[in-house]
Design an enzyme around this catalytic site. Structure first.
Site, PDB file in Angstrom:
ATOM      1  N   SER B 210      -8.264  12.786   4.065  1.00  5.12           N
ATOM      2  CA  SER B 210      -9.351  12.998   3.101  1.00  5.12           C
ATOM      3  C   SER B 210      -8.804  13.517   1.780  1.00  5.12           C
ATOM      4  CB  SER B 210     -10.365  13.983   3.676  1.00  5.12           C
ATOM      5  OG  SER B 210      -9.791  15.254   3.794  1.00  5.12           O
ATOM      6  N   ARG B 214      -9.482  11.034  -1.262  1.00  2.38           N
ATOM      7  CA  ARG B 214     -10.463  11.484  -2.239  1.00  2.38           C
ATOM      8  C   ARG B 214      -9.909  11.329  -3.651  1.00  2.38           C
ATOM      9  NH1 ARG B 214     -10.652  16.207  -0.807  1.00  2.38           N
ATOM     10  NH2 ARG B 214     -12.367  16.045   0.676  1.00  2.38           N
ATOM     11  N   ASN B 218     -11.210   8.395  -6.236  1.00  3.19           N
ATOM     12  CA  ASN B 218     -11.825   8.752  -7.510  1.00  3.19           C
ATOM     13  C   ASN B 218     -11.091   8.133  -8.690  1.00  3.19           C
ATOM     14  OD1 ASN B 218     -14.152  10.804  -7.733  1.00  3.19           O
ATOM     15  ND2 ASN B 218     -13.028  11.417  -5.905  1.00  3.19           N
TER      16      ASN B 218
END
Lengths: 156, 281
Positions: B210, B214, B218
């Site tokens: 994660s 992440r 993004n």
């Protein structure tokens, strides 16, 4: 988008960067910050101490001033007392001296008076004798009426 | 649009998403891949030169600047650079403070490195998407991705190192037995061991995944939007002006994202290491 050996290259460079930061970047900066913190804390404490000391000094100055005033008042009072004392003493002395002189003068006067009285007395006695002699030359002998003459002389 | 008019939009996008890959192609031998397919064919033993170059360059820039400031740091009145660096260091310290790993001398510098490095790498996203690649193309470099964090290799590289630290400190603080117990004895007690292991194992493995996905997601999405906006420049006057406006708006918004993502990566690293340092529940 492919996972390949770049991964290891990135891991390695990341590890080196972290190591370098930990060894050479982080400590001096944090040290400077901590030192400044300590310095500021010290400065604040010193300022507080200074203020406290000033307060104490002011208090001390006030006390000293008060003591000086008290002392001055005491000295003044003492001096006044002393002056009064001196004046009193002088007055007493003068009085005493005057009294003494008066007494002396009186004694002298008395003495003079006594002397004069004595002289007068003997003169009167003489004169009386002389007068009586002249009166009585014809009638009485001086030797025989001596005690009468003496009592006359004493009554003067 | 990117220098060559021969590209259509699909190719343009694909071009922008391909790293400059150096490796051993099964047919062409050692060299730089000339297409994304060739890059894929190079397999695992290939390296993204652009990712390496920009990430190491930015990391070196960060270290150089901070090192210089650190060397001239005084406890007296700080200069502007020192002020800024101290603000950042103080910010990182605030985040590390009162966690279980506060005493660990590694965690705060690690967090600082992550924060600044990721921020700088993300910052490359604000450079207009075609500028540097066009320049590179003019110099004969076929592909160039200047944002290292849009390469999963970079984000996974960091998150795997963090993961390794999590494992290392978990075992160091709790002992191998304690760590194993943490993985197997919760939440169902010792009779639910397989279920526990499954749950805790997923929990553990989710951390690096994660963390890196992440950041990657993004930035990749942000980059993609910049690329799509850049496509509008080729669509005439009205689309071009709209595109310019959109690019500005997205860039402003992106400033928030890149800082936020760097911050999140740092904070989660601290949190994970904090959990690794805590004696079990």
């Amino acid at each position: 988008m492919n996972i390949n050996v770049t991964l290891f290259g990135q891991m390695l460079s990341f590890a080196v960067f972290v190591w370098f930061t930990m060894k050479y970047v982080w400590p001096p900066i944090v040290k400077a910050m901590d030192e400044r913190k300590a310095k500021i804390a010290e400065g604040l404490a010193a300022a507080e101490r200074g203020q406290h000391e000033q307060e104490l000094a002011e208090k001390r100055a006030k006390e000293t001033l008060l003591a000086a005033k008290q002392q001055a008042a005491e000295i003044k009072a003492n001096a006044e007392k002393h002056a009064t004392m001196i004046v009193d003493e002088a007055r007493d002395k003068a009085k005493e001296e005057g009294g003494r002189q008066l007494t002396a003068a009186r004694a002298e006067i008395e003495q003079e008076a006594n002397k004069a009285r004595e002289a007068l007395r003997s003169k009167v006695a003489e004169l009386a004798v002389l007068g009586a002699e002249r009166i009585l030359r014809k009638e009485i002998d001086a030797g025989a009426h001596r005690d009468i003459l003496d009592s006359v002389a004493n009554q003067i | 649009m990117a220098g060559s008019e021969t590209l259509d939009s699909g190719e343009y996008i694909k071009h922008h998403l391909t790293n400059l890959t150096f490796g051993n192609h099964p047919e062409h031998g050692w060299g730089i891949a000339n297409s994304s397919d060739e890059a894929a064919e190079m397999g695992f033993w290939a390296i993204h030169l652009d990712t390496m170059f920009f990430s190491i360059g930015l990391g070196a820039l960060f270290l150089y600047l901070f090192y210089k400031v650190g060397q001239s740091a005084t406890a007296g009145v700080p200069g502007k650079a020192q002020n800024m660096v101290e603000a950042i260091v103080g910010f990182v310290q605030d985040n590390v403070r009162s966690t279980a790993c506060e005493r660990n001398p590694l965690v705060a510098p690690l967090a600082l490195t992550i924060f600044i490095w990721v921020f700088l790498m993300n910052l490359m996203d604000l450079i207009p998407v075609d500028l540097v690649p066009s320049l590179a193309a003019w110099l004969g470099v076929p592909f160039l991705k200047i944002v290292p964090t849009t390469d999963p290799n970079a984000t996974f590289g960091m998150s795997l190192m963090v993961f390794a630290l999590i494992i290392y400190y978990s075992i160091k603080i709790k002992g191998a037995g304690g760590f194993a117990g943490e993985l197997t004895l919760h939440p169902f007690g010792k009779w639910g061991m397989p279920a526990n292991l499954l749950l805790e194992g997923i929990n553990l493995l989710a951390k690096p995944v994660s963390l890196s996905l992440r950041l990657f997601g993004n930035l990749y999405a942000g980059e993609m939007i910049f690329i799509l906006i850049a496509l509008m420049y080729g669509g005439g006057m009205v689309l071009g002006v709209t595109g310019g406006l959109l690019q500005f708006v997205w860039a402003v918004f992106h400033i928030l994202i890149i800082t936020l993502q760097a911050f999140i990566f740092m904070v989660l690293t601290i949190v994970y290491l904090d959990m690794a340092h805590q004696e079990s529940h």
